[in-house]
Design an enzyme around this catalytic site. Structure first.
Site, short mmCIF file in Angstrom:
data_model
loop_
_atom_site.label_atom_id
_atom_site.label_comp_id
_atom_site.label_asym_id
_atom_site.label_seq_id
_atom_site.Cartn_x
_atom_site.Cartn_y
_atom_site.Cartn_z
N GLY A 108 -14.59 -5.69 6.96
CA GLY A 108 -14.23 -5.16 5.63
C GLY A 108 -12.79 -5.40 5.25
N ALA A 130 0.84 -1.21 0.00
CA ALA A 130 0.00 0.00 0.00
C ALA A 130 0.87 1.26 0.00
CB ALA A 130 -0.97 -0.02 1.17
N LEU A 141 3.43 1.94 1.96
CA LEU A 141 4.79 1.76 2.49
C LEU A 141 5.82 1.95 1.38
CD1 LEU A 141 4.30 -1.39 4.76
CD2 LEU A 141 4.37 1.01 5.45
N ASP A 168 -3.00 -13.21 -4.03
CA ASP A 168 -2.67 -11.78 -3.92
C ASP A 168 -1.24 -11.60 -3.40
OD1 ASP A 168 -3.47 -8.90 -3.87
OD2 ASP A 168 -3.07 -9.15 -1.72
N LYS A 189 2.22 -10.00 -5.36
CA LYS A 189 3.11 -9.00 -4.76
C LYS A 189 4.55 -9.53 -4.69
CE LYS A 189 -0.60 -6.98 -1.96
NZ LYS A 189 -1.15 -6.84 -0.60
#
Length: 815
Positions: A664, A611, A613, A678, A682
């Site tokens: 969420g 994100a 970082l 995912d 990355k």
């Protein structure tokens, strides 16, 4: 003595004429002046159109003539005292009747010569100056109408008559000796030695004013128009253009030659000869000081004084081995063009003498090509010269300023700015005077080139970024809010303006080249936007061709990522948190990097991993500076870290996953997190960043979704099925606890391989204390071998991801 001139826009209506007279009154009271007027705005064009209609046998010219008469009579009734109106109206009607007779003659004989057209065009200035003289008299000023046909002597070159300065200067001087009243002078017109009416070229009223200024040794010449002076660029194309306070005659001549229509070269010649300062002032902003053009202009603070352009250009290239060392080739080439009365605007020749390049107006291109082929027929036939090559749809862009001769690097700054904007230069010309550098570019790139050059030379401490945003979900919405909140601070402290030009979601799209108001952008898109089509969005983005354009992709769409190469190839930078492009095929990853480098734009995706970082930038900085990555360990899923941080004794695994979904943290289907894909994407991106040529299939992935929970099923059914596997997850936790370790879903890159799996870490490991949805990356490199570099922080969430995207946008602004 001062000479003032007011153009057609300044006297386009009775109210504007009143304003002009108000401007004149302080001058009249303080010093001796004379005033030159153009025809009322648009009248000269209307007169030409009338004659064209009459020539075509179209009786509608009579109706339009009535409109011209009505317009002039309305001005008389508005501005002239009622006691004098009847005589002035009678004179106007008499003049209109004279014009009607001429037009009727053209209608009958179906012939319009340049002589008769000059006579027809003269009525505009004769009517305007006469009516304004009468209006000034009504202000208790002794004013006199001067028809310049009595004092401006020309040759008989109708349409563009040349001035006989010796005769004209004497006639003007004699007239002013015998007439002390304020002279209200017709611009644009003169007369030949035989008394025939002539015109001295369009925008000839400026020239008329300069002729009078020189003849009378005026202290200054003031050209009153509808702009605030000589601008740094055309304000219609460059919104941030501003007024240049002063410039030399030579600078103004160069700018006017290349399209700055505020003043024309011919206007300056008489004034230059007598070193009379020329002021450019705005009728609609009379208190603004305007610009002064003079021999002693300073303005040294500006390296260049303006950026200008000339469109509809064709570029010719005449080349061949037979041209080298042959005397007279240039003379024959340009002599041929001169015989055809074709003006050459720009010339560039290589020192090898192998080729000669020149630019002309496109309207003469076919004529020029035919003439060159005829002149060099035998050389072409014998292979000594190639067929002349011609490129159309080009523009000449020029930067002008005497300051560049004292500042090395001006051309470097120019070509750097054009290069970064993806503007290809077809030809270059610069004289030894270093007053002007001209380049030939694609006409489609004109606005972009003018803006980037203006920014480079006049706003070098300020940059405008034009943003095109696709995706207005959580991240996109937060990004727009951030930009709005920081807009003022970025503008004042960082000299950076972010202009949201286009915005779209999956259903609607909205564009505004002037910028969409950030606070209302998404609501406006939903209310006013047109139907979204990705191809239409990208076509519009490319057609706008704005400088410093950045495409921001806040979607997770493979379809959007499929357009990246096209976007980069259009010299538009990309910022995205979308991992699809970089975790797709290795060939595509390499092609995107290569395209960005080749086109001189940026492809930034810091938020693909961690994100907000600073992972990818930090890693790249280490590698660029010569470090080498030995091992990377990372927890790259905020969702999975939350799940395994929360999965403590007394908690049931399926309930923890369900809680994460309710908060969420997970995807709508939690299996998209639990399958490890995912994290694998990355990890693959990090692997590629450190130089590993891996595909997604090369990444070893531990899928945490039990076999029976895979395949088609609802989320509710998945949770029901998952509960059966709780004991297995309990066993994994208990095994870790028995060793005083904790479970972490980790990515490990080492030895050219990539693996993502569930592992347990002891209390001494940096990952042991990780909690919540944080990410952590451990970089072991040659430099950071004993104590690896740790990057830790929130690795998920709209706000931190939007912040990372925003940081990448600002990074491009700094570039």
């Amino acid at each position: 003595m001062k000479i003032l001139k007011f153009g057609g826009s300044s006297v386009a209506s009775p109210q504007r004429i009143k304003s002009v007279i108000d401007i004149l009154m302080p001058y009249i009271q303080q010093e001796k002046i004379a005033v030159v007027f153009s025809a009322f705005g648009g009248v000269t064009d209307s007169l030409i159109e009338l004659s064209t209609l009459a020539l075509a046998g179209n009786t509608s010219y009579k109706t339009q003539l009535e409109q011209i008469e009505k317009r002039h009579l309305e001005v008389v009734r508005e501005l002239v005292d009622i006691q004098k109106q009847s005589s002035v109206i009678a004179q106007v009607k008499f003049t209109i009747n004279e014009l009607e007779d001429i037009l009727h003659g053209i209608f009958l004989v179906k012939e319009r010569t340049l002589r008769s057209l000059d006579y027809i065009m003269s009525f505009g200035e004769r009517l305007s100056a006469y009516i304004i003289a009468e209006a000034i008299q009504c202000r208790n000023v002794k004013a006199e109408f001067l028809d310049t046909r009595s004092v401006v002597r020309t040759d008989s070159n109708f349409g563009y008559a040349k001035i006989d300065f010796k005769a004209t200067n004497q006639l003007i001087q004699d007239h002013f000796k015998n007439h002390v009243e304020l002279q209200v002078i017709t611009g644009f017109i003169g007369s030949s030695a035989s008394g025939e009416t002539t015109t001295i070229g369009r925008s000839g009223s400026d020239y008329t004013a300069a002729i009078f200024a020189a003849a009378l040794d005026a202290t200054s010449l003031e050209i009153w128009t509808d702009v605030d002076g000589m601008m740094t660029a055309d304000p219609r194309k460059v919104k941030k253009a501003f007024t240049v306070k002063e410039m030399t005659y030579e600078e103004a001549m160069e700018l006017s030659h290349f399209g700055a229509k505020v003043i024309f070269p011919a206007t300056m010649q008489p004034a230059m000869g007598k070193k009379i300062p020329i002021w450019i002032k705005n009728t609609f902003n009379p208190t603004f000081p305007g610009s002064v053009i003079s021999a002693n202009a300073n303005g040294k603070a500006l390296i260049i004084k303006g950026v200008s352009s000339m469109g509809n250009i064709s570029l010719f290239n005449v080349q061949g081995s037979g041209l080298q060392g042959v005397v007279g080739v240039s003379m024959r080439l340009f002599g041929t063009l001169a015989k055809e009365k074709i003006n050459v605007i720009l010339i560039s020749q290589a020192s090898s003498e192998h080729s000669i390049c020149f630019a002309i107006e496109s309207s003469f291109a076919a004529q020029a090509k035919a003439a060159i082929e005829k002149e060099f027929h035998y050389e072409i036939l014998n292979g000594e010269m190639d067929q002349p090559l011609m490129e159309r749809d080009l523009t000449i862009v020029a930067i002008v300023g005497e300051g560049m001769k004292h500042n090395p690097g001006t051309s470097g700054r120019m070509f750097s700015a054009l290069g970064k904007a993806g503007v290809n230069v077809h030809a270059i010309a610069q004289g030894s005077s270093e007053l002007n550098i001209s380049v030939v570019i694609r006409q489609a790139d004109t606005s972009k080139a003018l803006n980037v050059l203006h920014e480079a030379f006049f706003l070098s401490d300020r940059k405008v970024l034009n943003i095109f945003l696709v995706g207005t979900g959580l991240i996109g919405k937060e990004l727009v809010k951030m930009i709005d909140r920081q807009f003022a601070k970025l503008a004042t402290q960082n000299h950076l303006e972010i202009n949201l030009v286009g915005i779209a979601n999956s259903k609607k799209m909205l564009f505004d080249p002037e910028g969409i108001k950030l606070a209302e952008a998404i609501d406006m898109m939903l209310a006013e936007g047109e139907l979204m089509s990705l191809s239409s969005f990208f076509e519009k983005m490319e057609s706008l061709n704005l400088s410093n354009s950045i495409f921001v992709d806040c979607t997770s769409s493979e379809e959007v990522a499929g357009f990246y190469d096209r976007i980069l190839s259009a010299n538009i930078s990309i910022v995205t948190p979308n991992k699809k492009a970089n975790s797709g095929s290795l060939d595509r990853y390499k092609k995107l990097k290569s395209t960005a480098a080749r086109r001189g734009v940026k492809f930034l995706y810091e938020t693909n991993v961690g994100a907000g970082l600073p992972v990818i930038n930090t890693l790249n900085d280490l590698l660029i500076s010569g470090d080498k990555a030995l091992r990377i360990e990372a927890v790259l899923s905020g969702t999975l870290n939350f799940i395994f941080s929360s999965f403590v004794e007394g908690k049931v695994f399926s309930d923890v996953v369900k809680a994460a979904k309710e908060k969420g943290y997970t995807e709508p289907d939690p299996r998209d997190d639990l399958n490890g894909m995912d994290v694998a994407r990355k990890a693959l991106i990090l692997a590629r960043e450190i130089g590993l040529d891996l595909e997604l299939k090369d990444v070893e992935i531990e899928n945490l979704v039990p076999e029976k929970c895979r395949g088609e099923m609802t989320v509710e059914k998945f949770f029901n099925e998952l509960s059966a596997f709780n004991p297995g997850f309990d066993t994994l936790r208990e095994q870790a606890q028995s060793k005083n370790e904790k479970l972490r879903y980790m990515a490990i890159l080492e030895g050219g391989k990539a693996k993502v799996s569930l592992a347990s870490v002891g209390a001494s490991h940096p990952f042991y204390s990780l909690s919540g949805s944080d990410n952590i990356i451990l970089l072991t490199t040659e430099r950071y071998k004993e104590r690896p570099m740790v990057i830790r922080g929130p690795g998920a969430g709209a706000e931190v991801t939007a912040a990372g995207v925003f940081a990448d946008v600002i990074r491009i602004g700094n570039y």
